[in-house]
Write a protein that holds these residues in place. Structure first.
Motif, PDB file in Angstrom:
ATOM      1  N   PRO A 116      40.925  90.344  56.221  1.00  0.00           N
ATOM      2  CA  PRO A 116      42.071  90.836  55.443  1.00  0.00           C
ATOM      3  C   PRO A 116      41.569  91.694  54.285  1.00  0.00           C
ATOM      4  N   THR A 139      49.126  92.396  51.003  1.00  0.00           N
ATOM      5  CA  THR A 139      50.297  92.180  51.862  1.00  0.00           C
ATOM      6  C   THR A 139      51.392  91.568  50.994  1.00  0.00           C
ATOM      7  N   GLU A 140      52.571  91.384  51.589  1.00  0.00           N
ATOM      8  CA  GLU A 140      53.660  90.731  50.851  1.00  0.00           C
ATOM      9  C   GLU A 140      53.273  89.300  50.485  1.00  0.00           C
ATOM     10  N   GLU A 141      52.553  88.619  51.387  1.00  0.00           N
ATOM     11  CA  GLU A 141      52.153  87.227  51.148  1.00  0.00           C
ATOM     12  C   GLU A 141      50.986  87.124  50.173  1.00  0.00           C
ATOM     13  N   SER A 169      49.028  89.441  47.360  1.00  0.00           N
ATOM     14  CA  SER A 169      48.956  90.706  46.632  1.00  0.00           C
ATOM     15  C   SER A 169      47.520  91.150  46.376  1.00  0.00           C
TER      16      SER A 169
END
Length: 117
Positions: free
Chosen positions: A85, A89-91, A93
């Motif tokens: 990753p 992402t939205e989950e 930051s």
């Protein structure tokens, strides 16, 4: 056929990312991690990053700044195989640090081309 204006903007973005990268730590820095990246064209690129301080987005930005790297890509570990990753992402930051992402002090990571054919 690719748009020349889009190409110029992409090149400018690559240059901006390159200018914002932190300096590479020295080889004898005990806090550094050495990563070898295998690009889709079989080029190998090596660079060191600070292990506990560098977020995985720094790796993404470093790769993005290289002219050999595809426009869209993901970074994959070999074993166990997983996508690293690297972007917010939205989950989540803030992407994980290299340490939080489970990388060791010496890694080989693979760059997968996600550009539409």
């Amino acid at each position: 056929m690719s748009n020349p204006h889009c190409r110029q903007t992409l090149e400018e973005e690559k240059e901006r990312k390159s200018e914002c990268l932190p300096p590479e730590p020295p080889a004898d820095d005990p806090e550094s991690v050495k990563i070898v990246f295998k690009l889709p064209n079989d080029t190998r690129v090596e660079r060191r990053f600070l292990f506990a301080l560098s977020h995985s987005q720094v790796i993404h930005d470093f790769l993005f700044s290289l002219k050999e790297t595809p426009e869209k890509f993901q970074i994959v570990t070999n074993f166990p195989r997983r996508v690293l990753p690297c972007l917010p992402t939205e989950e989540q930051s803030n992407p994980p640090t290299l340490k939080e992402a489970g990388l060791s002090r010496s890694e080989v990571l693979f760059v997968q081309d996600l550009t539409d054919d």
